[in-house]
Design a protein around this motif. Sequence first.
Motif, mmCIF file in Angstrom:
data_model
loop_
_atom_site.group_PDB
_atom_site.id
_atom_site.type_symbol
_atom_site.label_atom_id
_atom_site.label_comp_id
_atom_site.label_asym_id
_atom_site.label_seq_id
_atom_site.Cartn_x
_atom_site.Cartn_y
_atom_site.Cartn_z
ATOM 1 N N ASP A 139 -99.501 -27.377 3.443
ATOM 2 C CA ASP A 139 -99.732 -27.892 2.095
ATOM 3 C C ASP A 139 -98.609 -27.484 1.144
ATOM 4 O O ASP A 139 -98.212 -28.274 0.276
ATOM 5 N N LYS B 221 -95.758 -29.768 1.904
ATOM 6 C CA LYS B 221 -96.071 -31.113 1.397
ATOM 7 C C LYS B 221 -95.734 -31.211 -0.090
ATOM 8 O O LYS B 221 -95.083 -32.165 -0.535
ATOM 9 N N LYS B 222 -96.140 -30.210 -0.866
ATOM 10 C CA LYS B 222 -95.927 -30.240 -2.313
ATOM 11 C C LYS B 222 -94.441 -30.238 -2.657
ATOM 12 O O LYS B 222 -94.006 -30.949 -3.564
ATOM 13 N N GLU C 109 -92.819 -33.789 -1.709
ATOM 14 C CA GLU C 109 -93.383 -35.036 -2.237
ATOM 15 C C GLU C 109 -92.365 -35.846 -3.026
ATOM 16 O O GLU C 109 -92.285 -37.069 -2.899
ATOM 17 N N ASN C 110 -91.564 -35.192 -3.860
ATOM 18 C CA ASN C 110 -90.605 -35.920 -4.685
ATOM 19 C C ASN C 110 -89.586 -36.657 -3.822
ATOM 20 O O ASN C 110 -89.292 -37.837 -4.071
ATOM 21 N N ASN D 72 -91.128 -39.680 -2.191
ATOM 22 C CA ASN D 72 -91.279 -40.789 -3.138
ATOM 23 C C ASN D 72 -89.946 -41.477 -3.413
ATOM 24 O O ASN D 72 -89.889 -42.707 -3.561
ATOM 25 N N TRP E 180 -94.087 -32.639 5.973
ATOM 26 C CA TRP E 180 -93.228 -33.807 5.780
ATOM 27 C C TRP E 180 -94.013 -35.090 6.045
ATOM 28 O O TRP E 180 -93.940 -36.051 5.282
ATOM 29 N N GLU F 20 -97.250 -35.479 5.809
ATOM 30 C CA GLU F 20 -98.230 -35.669 4.735
ATOM 31 C C GLU F 20 -97.562 -36.175 3.460
ATOM 32 O O GLU F 20 -98.116 -37.026 2.745
ATOM 33 N N ALA F 21 -96.367 -35.660 3.160
ATOM 34 C CA ALA F 21 -95.652 -36.128 1.966
ATOM 35 C C ALA F 21 -95.301 -37.606 2.083
ATOM 36 O O ALA F 21 -95.396 -38.361 1.101
ATOM 37 N N GLY G 138 -98.338 -39.734 1.611
ATOM 38 C CA GLY G 138 -98.643 -39.784 0.185
ATOM 39 C C GLY G 138 -97.730 -40.728 -0.580
ATOM 40 O O GLY G 138 -98.110 -41.251 -1.628
ATOM 41 N N ALA G 139 -96.517 -40.963 -0.023
ATOM 42 C CA ALA G 139 -95.560 -41.865 -0.668
ATOM 43 C C ALA G 139 -95.784 -43.322 -0.285
ATOM 44 O O ALA G 139 -95.075 -44.203 -0.776
#
Length: 387
Positions: free
Chosen positions: A196, A199-200, A203-204, A207, A234, A236-237, A240-241
């Motif tokens: 996690d 992932k945080k 995330e940028n 995206n 990676w 999960e990120a 999320g994108a």
Amino acid sequence: TTNGGNMKKQTTDAGLEYLKRLGIRAAKDRNSIVRDMEGAYGKKEVDAFFKEFDALCKKGDRKSYDVKNADYDRSIFFTGSYDGDIIRRCCNWIEENKTFFGKKILDVGCDCGFMTCFIAKTFPEAEITSIDRCANGVAVAKKLSEYLGITNITFINTELSDLDEGDFDTVFSMRTMMENGDCIEDINNDFFVQTDEFKKTLENFGNLLAAKVKAGGKLITIENTGRDPLLAGWIEALYGAGFNGSIDNYDEVICKELGKEVDYQALVFSKEKADNNPKDLFEEIFDSANFGLEDNLRHWDAKFMYESKKGEMLKGYSVTGPGATTGSIFTLWSVKDDPDKFIFFQTHEGEPILQIYSKSKVHEVEETIDGWVEDAKKYSMLKVEKL
């Protein structure tokens, strides 16, 4: 060279032929690179180069790329010698998986252009944009493309966030993820806690990549992660994108770096609604390693297996005190959904270790643990507690 998903496997060694054309080969160790560079540039110049380059690398300073790529010939020789086998194996991966590349391609983080030029050579009808934040790297990449007679690449010295163009059929991102997030791990974390955190921090970047891929297009990512929380975070990120992945579009690419084996993870994601869960995809990737009974799993492999497979504790002890300052535990667990097996999980000096055994061996392992515990009790400075 590759294994994992169901992708087409290697039939030619296009990567090796590419290296031969460039007149470079992978070095077996750093000393051989230094010797060859001294022969070409002289000891004084090479000593100065490595002093500056190594100091910047140690600090994690991106200026190391400017130093590495300050001279065309030296950049090609040094990078080719250091990364030659990685370039070879990843070029072969591209040759084996051409169907994932569209007509409009973005290469993110081209450095001195080895991978970009191979892609351009492989897809001569494609329109390729290649970017890097290092101006010296872009200059070397341009010169390499001219040497190879390649004309279908547009090189731009820019950050991904500053690139105006979007809607690419394919975005290719190799060895860029760790430079675009604070990817520092702590083995004392639980596997999913560390996942996690990664992932945080990623995330940028995920995206930013997603913004350049058209709907239904592909993101190809090749990273030196292993099957660990960094890869899980990676994935999960990227989910999320807005990406979707599949075990069928996964490969492990085994390479050599200065004679030592390194493990790259190649994944192809589609920009479309996900039809699965990122945690499920990572578990499929982890299970593709085919760990067997009694295999000695360590580090993150052990933690993932422990956290995802454990059922009820059957027996457990902790040992603390001088000589065991980080704490040692010895535990037996049932395996979820498999009554014929059990887990032996321990930590020693902070290192997690796990084996899975057939249930028939439970008494044998219990006796081993009991022996260790009785030995520990003989030392008054150690504290033994039943868990």
